[in-house]
Motif scaffolding. Sequence first.
Motif, PDB file in Angstrom:
ATOM      1  N   UNK A   1     -29.306   5.826  62.680  1.00  0.00           N
ATOM      2  CA  UNK A   1     -28.305   6.367  63.748  1.00  0.00           C
ATOM      3  C   UNK A   1     -26.960   5.514  63.324  1.00  0.00           C
ATOM      4  N   UNK A   2     -26.044   6.207  63.715  1.00  0.00           N
ATOM      5  CA  UNK A   2     -24.775   5.557  63.681  1.00  0.00           C
ATOM      6  C   UNK A   2     -23.851   5.544  64.639  1.00  0.00           C
ATOM      7  N   UNK A   3     -23.068   4.789  64.972  1.00  0.00           N
ATOM      8  CA  UNK A   3     -22.065   4.681  66.448  1.00  0.00           C
ATOM      9  C   UNK A   3     -20.692   4.428  65.667  1.00  0.00           C
ATOM     10  N   UNK A   4     -19.825   5.379  65.757  1.00  0.00           N
ATOM     11  CA  UNK A   4     -18.530   5.468  65.452  1.00  0.00           C
ATOM     12  C   UNK A   4     -17.652   5.180  66.526  1.00  0.00           C
ATOM     13  N   UNK A   5     -17.176   4.160  66.484  1.00  0.00           N
ATOM     14  CA  UNK A   5     -16.109   3.301  67.561  1.00  0.00           C
ATOM     15  C   UNK A   5     -14.775   3.353  66.909  1.00  0.00           C
ATOM     16  N   UNK A   6     -13.998   4.143  67.741  1.00  0.00           N
ATOM     17  CA  UNK A   6     -12.593   4.252  67.371  1.00  0.00           C
ATOM     18  C   UNK A   6     -11.781   3.729  68.678  1.00  0.00           C
ATOM     19  N   UNK A   7     -10.409   3.395  68.496  1.00  0.00           N
ATOM     20  CA  UNK A   7      -9.600   2.848  69.416  1.00  0.00           C
ATOM     21  C   UNK A   7     -10.256   1.661  70.347  1.00  0.00           C
ATOM     22  N   UNK A   8     -10.641   0.712  69.340  1.00  0.00           N
ATOM     23  CA  UNK A   8     -11.452  -0.499  70.032  1.00  0.00           C
ATOM     24  C   UNK A   8     -10.392  -1.294  70.873  1.00  0.00           C
ATOM     25  N   UNK A   9     -11.328  -1.737  71.903  1.00  0.00           N
ATOM     26  CA  UNK A   9     -10.693  -2.705  72.621  1.00  0.00           C
ATOM     27  C   UNK A   9     -11.150  -4.048  72.828  1.00  0.00           C
ATOM     28  N   UNK A  10     -10.434  -4.999  73.397  1.00  0.00           N
ATOM     29  CA  UNK A  10     -10.891  -6.428  73.278  1.00  0.00           C
ATOM     30  C   UNK A  10     -12.305  -6.619  74.105  1.00  0.00           C
ATOM     31  N   UNK A  11     -12.353  -5.655  75.190  1.00  0.00           N
ATOM     32  CA  UNK A  11     -13.408  -5.954  75.955  1.00  0.00           C
ATOM     33  C   UNK A  11     -14.748  -4.943  75.235  1.00  0.00           C
ATOM     34  N   UNK A  12     -14.650  -4.332  74.231  1.00  0.00           N
ATOM     35  CA  UNK A  12     -15.627  -4.150  73.267  1.00  0.00           C
ATOM     36  C   UNK A  12     -16.498  -5.086  72.487  1.00  0.00           C
ATOM     37  N   UNK A  13     -15.815  -6.176  72.594  1.00  0.00           N
ATOM     38  CA  UNK A  13     -16.359  -7.293  71.912  1.00  0.00           C
ATOM     39  C   UNK A  13     -17.757  -7.673  72.307  1.00  0.00           C
ATOM     40  N   UNK A  14     -18.711  -7.454  71.531  1.00  0.00           N
ATOM     41  CA  UNK A  14     -20.348  -7.799  71.821  1.00  0.00           C
ATOM     42  C   UNK A  14     -21.106  -7.891  70.586  1.00  0.00           C
ATOM     43  N   UNK A  15     -22.304  -8.128  70.955  1.00  0.00           N
ATOM     44  CA  UNK A  15     -23.350  -7.788  69.834  1.00  0.00           C
ATOM     45  C   UNK A  15     -24.114  -6.662  70.152  1.00  0.00           C
TER      46      UNK A  15
END
Length: 115
Positions: A78-92
């Motif tokens: 399974x994949x997770x494509x993450x675009x336009x990342x923001x600082x609040x996306x920082x996580x494990x």
Amino acid sequence: QVQLVESGGGLVQPGGSLRLSCAASGIIFSIYAMTWYRQAPGKQRELVATISSGGSTNYADSVKGRFTISRDNAQNTVYLQMNNLKTEDTAVYYCKTGNGVRWYWGQGTQVTVSS
């Protein structure tokens, strides 16, 4: 035994992209829904996106329009494509699956969004 192994995390600047992968073994992958969660420092783990065995998807409001979950049943991944990342996306970021009685988690992959 069931194993979920995440990969693809790293350090990226705001506005950048990453693609996470979660490789599964020990299960009949095609019949299981797969879910991505994330946990930021000091916060509770939260659901990010889920994909059913049939390919239906759902997303947290915070990632709609930016993240895309997909699956490759031939690769048990399974994949997770993450675009336009923001600082609040920082996580494990973790992947999870299960049959409703027993749940399995991967070890997580760190995503850091920072300039």
